[in-house]
Design a protein around this motif. Structure first.
Motif, PDB file in Angstrom:
ATOM      1  N   ASP A  16      68.039 108.663  42.891  1.00 46.89           N
ATOM      2  CA  ASP A  16      67.978 108.704  40.971  1.00 46.89           C
ATOM      3  C   ASP A  16      68.191 107.487  40.621  1.00 46.89           C
ATOM      4  N   CYS A  17      68.392 106.319  41.050  1.00 48.18           N
ATOM      5  CA  CYS A  17      68.218 105.173  40.710  1.00 48.18           C
ATOM      6  C   CYS A  17      66.799 104.495  40.511  1.00 48.18           C
ATOM      7  N   ILE A  18      65.530 105.450  40.712  1.00 47.25           N
ATOM      8  CA  ILE A  18      64.267 105.099  40.069  1.00 47.25           C
ATOM      9  C   ILE A  18      63.991 106.191  38.775  1.00 47.25           C
ATOM     10  N   ARG A  37      70.918 111.005  31.617  1.00 50.66           N
ATOM     11  CA  ARG A  37      71.111 110.780  33.309  1.00 50.66           C
ATOM     12  C   ARG A  37      72.887 111.210  33.323  1.00 50.66           C
ATOM     13  N   ASN A  38      73.604 111.263  32.491  1.00 53.28           N
ATOM     14  CA  ASN A  38      75.354 111.892  32.247  1.00 53.28           C
ATOM     15  C   ASN A  38      76.174 111.109  33.042  1.00 53.28           C
ATOM     16  N   ILE A  39      75.590 109.966  33.429  1.00 50.83           N
ATOM     17  CA  ILE A  39      76.458 108.738  34.510  1.00 50.83           C
ATOM     18  C   ILE A  39      76.235 107.510  33.026  1.00 50.83           C
ATOM     19  N   SER A  40      77.849 106.479  34.046  1.00 52.28           N
ATOM     20  CA  SER A  40      77.913 105.353  33.437  1.00 52.28           C
ATOM     21  C   SER A  40      77.294 104.030  33.019  1.00 52.28           C
ATOM     22  N   LYS A  41      77.068 103.529  31.867  1.00 57.01           N
ATOM     23  CA  LYS A  41      76.073 102.404  31.407  1.00 57.01           C
ATOM     24  C   LYS A  41      76.517 101.348  32.686  1.00 57.01           C
ATOM     25  N   GLU A  42      77.940 101.118  33.328  1.00 54.03           N
ATOM     26  CA  GLU A  42      77.639 100.190  34.773  1.00 54.03           C
ATOM     27  C   GLU A  42      77.207 101.048  35.566  1.00 54.03           C
ATOM     28  N   ARG A  43      76.886 101.966  36.445  1.00 54.81           N
ATOM     29  CA  ARG A  43      75.793 102.845  37.159  1.00 54.81           C
ATOM     30  C   ARG A  43      74.295 102.846  36.194  1.00 54.81           C
ATOM     31  N   VAL A  44      74.271 103.198  35.003  1.00 49.20           N
ATOM     32  CA  VAL A  44      72.610 102.843  35.252  1.00 49.20           C
ATOM     33  C   VAL A  44      72.426 101.215  34.899  1.00 49.20           C
ATOM     34  N   GLU A  45      73.291  99.982  34.442  1.00 54.85           N
ATOM     35  CA  GLU A  45      72.927  98.821  35.257  1.00 54.85           C
ATOM     36  C   GLU A  45      72.019  98.602  36.791  1.00 54.85           C
ATOM     37  N   LYS A  46      73.086  99.242  37.213  1.00 54.21           N
ATOM     38  CA  LYS A  46      73.491  99.022  39.043  1.00 54.21           C
ATOM     39  C   LYS A  46      71.719  99.357  39.611  1.00 54.21           C
ATOM     40  N   ASP A  47      71.997 101.421  38.766  1.00 54.01           N
ATOM     41  CA  ASP A  47      70.475 101.447  39.184  1.00 54.01           C
ATOM     42  C   ASP A  47      69.732 100.946  38.752  1.00 54.01           C
ATOM     43  N   ILE A  48      69.689 100.362  37.330  1.00 56.41           N
ATOM     44  CA  ILE A  48      68.165  99.861  37.026  1.00 56.41           C
ATOM     45  C   ILE A  48      67.779  98.302  38.749  1.00 56.41           C
TER      46      ILE A  48
END
Length: 221
Positions: A16-18, A37-48
């Protein structure tokens, strides 16, 4: 291009993070990725961050990554180490690649890193690349451009920095003033003094102007 296609073609087997990171590399803002992605902005930053780590060790194709691609994935401390410790030959290779790829970098974070690299390389041949982004819609990019121009230290940058002194963002004006410290001229002094006389100007902008005025005056004596 080839890497992106391989990832999207194998989307069901990709972490998912990719997926999040690929959307980010395509230039989509974090807010938009959050909705897609229906996720929080914090989760987006962590995924990156997680994806960058994964992609360092996972070979998605048989081709070696370019030097610039590798540099963009390094931490700031690692980039400092590269610039300070690598051979002149490697730095020239990086400079050449920046010239070739600069205009193709759309992602704002990567663009900011690229501008930072240009400033640290202090190569006047890269100065012309920054002129367009001096008018970038992103205030942070404009600020980074001013910082890089100051590090390069060429008077060819004066028209760009003089214009930046009238930017609507105070931090851009502050960094433009700082950048003029070692390269400013009499025209710079005129604009810097105008800024100091403004009653509604930010104090930190005025302080930057005063320091540069003092430095420029000492050089012009």
């Amino acid at each position: 291009m080839g890497t992106s296609k391989k990832i999207w073609d194998n989307i069901e087997r990709v972490d998912d993070c990719i997926i999040t990171y690929m959307l980010y590399k395509e230039g989509k803002p974090i807010e938009i990725i959050s909705k897609i992605r229906n996720i929080s902005k914090e989760r987006v930053e962590k995924d990156i961050i997680d994806a960058k780590i994964k992609l360092r060790t996972i070979k998605v194709n048989h081709h070696k990554k370019s030097l610039l691609d590798n540099i963009l994935e390094l931490s700031k401390d690692e980039r400092f180490k590269f610039i300070n410790e690598e051979s002149q030959e490697k730095l020239e290779e990086l400079t050449k690649e920046i010239k070739m790829k600069y205009r193709d970098i759309k992602n704002q974070e990567d663009k900011a890193t690229l501008i930072w690299l240009i400033g640290e390389l202090r190569d006047t041949s890269l100065l012309s690349l920054l002129s367009k982004d001096a008018l970038n819609n992103n205030g942070n990019i404009r600020r980074m451009v001013c910082s890089a121009l100051g590090k390069i230290g060429s008077q060819k940058a004066l028209p760009i920095l003089h214009r930046a002194l009238r930017d609507n963002k105070p931090q851009v004006r502050q960094y433009a003033a700082k950048a003029l410290k070692d390269i400013g001229n009499k025209s710079s002094l005129h604009i810097l003094n105008e800024i100091i006389d403004r009653s509604n100007e930010k104090d930190y902008v005025k302080r930057a102007c005063l320091k540069s005025i003092e430095s420029i005056n000492m050089r012009l004596i």
